[in-house]
Design an enzyme around this catalytic site. Sequence first.
Site, mmCIF file in Angstrom:
data_model
loop_
_atom_site.group_PDB
_atom_site.id
_atom_site.type_symbol
_atom_site.label_atom_id
_atom_site.label_comp_id
_atom_site.label_asym_id
_atom_site.label_seq_id
_atom_site.Cartn_x
_atom_site.Cartn_y
_atom_site.Cartn_z
ATOM 1 N N LYS A 237 60.443 -24.330 20.884
ATOM 2 C CA LYS A 237 59.569 -24.259 19.715
ATOM 3 C C LYS A 237 58.887 -25.598 19.502
ATOM 4 C CE LYS A 237 60.188 -25.726 15.793
ATOM 5 N NZ LYS A 237 60.681 -26.237 14.503
ATOM 6 N N THR B 150 32.118 11.477 -0.839
ATOM 7 C CA THR B 150 31.292 10.630 0.024
ATOM 8 C C THR B 150 29.848 10.513 -0.494
ATOM 9 O OG1 THR B 150 30.980 12.576 1.439
ATOM 10 C CG2 THR B 150 32.629 10.992 2.148
ATOM 11 N N LYS C 167 43.857 3.367 3.380
ATOM 12 C CA LYS C 167 43.711 3.879 4.749
ATOM 13 C C LYS C 167 42.925 2.943 5.663
ATOM 14 C CE LYS C 167 41.223 7.649 5.591
ATOM 15 N NZ LYS C 167 40.980 9.107 5.695
ATOM 16 N N ARG D 262 46.519 11.481 2.742
ATOM 17 C CA ARG D 262 47.298 12.108 3.813
ATOM 18 C C ARG D 262 48.047 11.100 4.696
ATOM 19 N NH1 ARG D 262 42.284 15.745 5.693
ATOM 20 N NH2 ARG D 262 41.204 14.158 4.468
ATOM 21 N N ALA E 78 34.504 3.105 2.485
ATOM 22 C CA ALA E 78 35.894 2.638 2.584
ATOM 23 C C ALA E 78 36.598 2.646 1.232
ATOM 24 C CB ALA E 78 35.920 1.229 3.183
ATOM 25 N N GLY F 171 33.773 18.839 8.982
ATOM 26 C CA GLY F 171 32.592 19.592 8.583
ATOM 27 C C GLY F 171 31.916 20.188 9.809
ATOM 28 N N ASN G 90 30.781 17.549 12.520
ATOM 29 C CA ASN G 90 30.138 16.371 11.937
ATOM 30 C C ASN G 90 31.038 15.149 12.108
ATOM 31 O OD1 ASN G 90 28.657 14.584 10.332
ATOM 32 N ND2 ASN G 90 29.631 15.301 8.428
ATOM 33 N N ASN H 198 67.677 -30.351 15.825
ATOM 34 C CA ASN H 198 66.467 -30.885 15.190
ATOM 35 C C ASN H 198 66.502 -30.803 13.672
ATOM 36 O OD1 ASN H 198 66.337 -28.075 15.309
ATOM 37 N ND2 ASN H 198 64.112 -28.063 15.275
HETATM 38 C C1 UD1 Z 1 34.104 13.704 6.132
HETATM 39 C C2 UD1 Z 1 32.896 14.633 6.133
HETATM 40 C C3 UD1 Z 1 33.083 15.685 7.219
HETATM 41 C C4 UD1 Z 1 33.266 15.010 8.563
HETATM 42 C C5 UD1 Z 1 34.398 14.006 8.512
HETATM 43 C C6 UD1 Z 1 34.402 13.196 9.782
HETATM 44 C C7 UD1 Z 1 32.123 14.726 3.817
HETATM 45 C C8 UD1 Z 1 32.073 15.539 2.588
HETATM 46 N N1 UD1 Z 1 32.771 15.263 4.845
HETATM 47 O O1 UD1 Z 1 35.224 14.474 5.773
HETATM 48 O O2 UD1 Z 1 31.952 16.538 7.258
HETATM 49 O O3 UD1 Z 1 33.517 15.988 9.553
HETATM 50 O O4 UD1 Z 1 34.235 13.097 7.410
HETATM 51 O O5 UD1 Z 1 35.516 12.347 9.848
HETATM 52 O O6 UD1 Z 1 31.575 13.648 3.851
HETATM 53 N N2 UD1 Z 1 35.257 7.816 0.881
HETATM 54 C C9 UD1 Z 1 34.740 6.994 -0.103
HETATM 55 N N3 UD1 Z 1 34.642 7.454 -1.364
HETATM 56 C C10 UD1 Z 1 35.030 8.714 -1.718
HETATM 57 C C11 UD1 Z 1 35.551 9.570 -0.709
HETATM 58 C C12 UD1 Z 1 35.638 9.090 0.583
HETATM 59 O O7 UD1 Z 1 34.389 5.833 0.176
HETATM 60 O O8 UD1 Z 1 34.895 9.060 -2.900
HETATM 61 C C13 UD1 Z 1 35.375 7.298 2.247
HETATM 62 C C14 UD1 Z 1 36.796 7.316 2.762
HETATM 63 O O9 UD1 Z 1 37.436 6.092 2.496
HETATM 64 C C15 UD1 Z 1 36.607 7.557 4.253
HETATM 65 C C16 UD1 Z 1 35.289 8.295 4.346
HETATM 66 O O10 UD1 Z 1 34.645 8.126 3.100
HETATM 67 O O11 UD1 Z 1 36.503 6.339 4.959
HETATM 68 C C17 UD1 Z 1 35.484 9.788 4.644
HETATM 69 O O12 UD1 Z 1 36.227 10.365 3.622
HETATM 70 P P1 UD1 Z 1 37.267 11.525 3.880
HETATM 71 O O13 UD1 Z 1 37.823 11.959 2.582
HETATM 72 O O14 UD1 Z 1 38.213 11.124 4.929
HETATM 73 O O15 UD1 Z 1 36.283 12.677 4.423
HETATM 74 P P2 UD1 Z 1 36.673 13.891 5.365
HETATM 75 O O16 UD1 Z 1 37.366 14.944 4.560
HETATM 76 O O17 UD1 Z 1 37.356 13.406 6.559
HETATM 77 CA CA CA Z 2 38.206 11.519 7.159
#
Ligand code: UD1
Ligand code: CA
Length: 466
Positions: free
Chosen positions: A347, A79, A21, A14, A8, A140, A170, A382
């Site tokens: 109220k 991630t 988010k 976006r 998170a 992915g 994924n 009141n």
């Molecule tokens: C990711 C997956 C993708 C998958 C998709 C599903 C990776 C590289 N890709 O892509 O394969 O299909 O989710 O929804 O993992 N976050 C962090 N730290 C960071 C970056 C992201 O905590 O440095 C958190 C974000 O807050 C989010 C989650 O990880 O909750 C996913 O990140 P996001 O950038 O949305 O990944 P996707 O491009 O959607």
């Molecule tokens: Ca995502």
Amino acid sequence: MLAVAVLAAGKGTRMKSELPKVLQPIAGATLVERVLSSCEALEPERRLLIVGHQAERVEHSLAAHSGLEFVLQQPQRGTGHAVQQLLEPLAGFQGDLLVLNGDVPLLRPQTIAELVERHRASGSAVTLLSARLADPTGYGRVFADGAGNVSGIIEHRDCTDAQRDNTLTNAGIYIFNWPKLAAVLPQLRADNDQGELYLTDTVALLRPAMHLEVADPDEINGINDRLQLAQCEAVLQQRLRQHWMREGVTFVDPASCTLSDRTVFGRDVLVEPGCHFRGANQIGDGCHIGPGSLLENAHLGRNVEVLYSVVREARVADDCAIGPFAQLRPGADLAADCRVGNFVEIKKSRIGAGSKVNHLSYIGDAELGEQVNVGAGTITANYDGVAKHRTVIGSGSKTGANSVLVAPIELGANVTVAAGSTLTKDVPAGSLALGRARQLVKQNWQPRQDAADAAATPPAAAPEPR
Ligand code: UD1
Ligand code: CA
């Protein structure tokens, strides 16, 4: 042993929002709350939340959730980098790590439970959730054989055209054998289009790696922008309505109504079009709601009717009828058999059983006994500009149309207030109270002659346009 980590820390570029988010609201909860609640039933030993972008704000929003460990990821380099932050807090942990994306809110608890079960039964190093999406753009892609063995995951933007034709997607939900994951996490490289460390790259480094395909592809919907937020909201709303229809609630036009998951309905409730339920509502058996009503944290007894009205933080006992066009505000508390009619606002007031406030009234900071009849246009004044004061009206009392009760004031039982009265002093039980100018009638009266002449003179003709 099970640990859960929710990713998170991302900004959610976006979404184009000031709000991180994972704090975007969906069906009455934030994204991250919804993700956290989807794994509650597993009763994990550890629950870790990886925060980064506006970390304090995210932590603050979850203050009511006990037992969460916040792990800071600063800066956010993907991630994989996010999960690397767990190497220290989970040092020596020998169990499994369930990783949930903080932006995937539609997962059903049963699906996660099945993933954990499948993983443990197969003894895999990692098991991930996948789905066949009609349009997997942005996700992915999972490369796997017919037996469910995964060779790797490639992000949409890193795929060749041919790889993009693979629709096995994924979900961003994984369960890892933690010691095995911990061993490969340091090997991640940022050699991809985004220059980030990808958690998905660990899958090719772990053996055996398996996937579990979910039957309902909606479950893995991720939220990256407001369009996807609206789509997920629609799915959740549909699920909630279907659940309650199965439990015995009639929705005349289901798609026109929105629910929150803390709203609970009794049997044989009828919900007409255009009704919205927010927060923790409790709606008793046989209630008839709508059309066109908003209920928020409302508590309704049995057989209550609410028609074109707003009820917020209020309690309404059995057999009351509210509306059309009434507003019950916080602290309104109605005993059984009350009637509240059009253009009435109540109220912070207790209304005794069988009382009626049928037309054009404001009742605030008041205590009404039983069988009180509040006449059309009665107002409890009141507020003196500084403080709020109480009005008490005893059982069986009646106020005439257009009366003003200037608080603090107490009317005993069975008082009658004459229409048009402004009362500033207490009235003992059984009395008639009049507080208005006496009517004056001048018989055989004529208007003055000069005023009558002026009124009879025709207006000057408008000038001709030039
Ligand atoms: C990711 C997956 C993708 C998958 C998709 C599903 C990776 C590289 N890709 O892509 O394969 O299909 O989710 O929804 O993992 N976050 C962090 N730290 C960071 C970056 C992201 O905590 O440095 C958190 C974000 O807050 C989010 C989650 O990880 O909750 C996913 O990140 P996001 O950038 O949305 O990944 P996707 O491009 O959607
Ligand atoms: Ca995502």
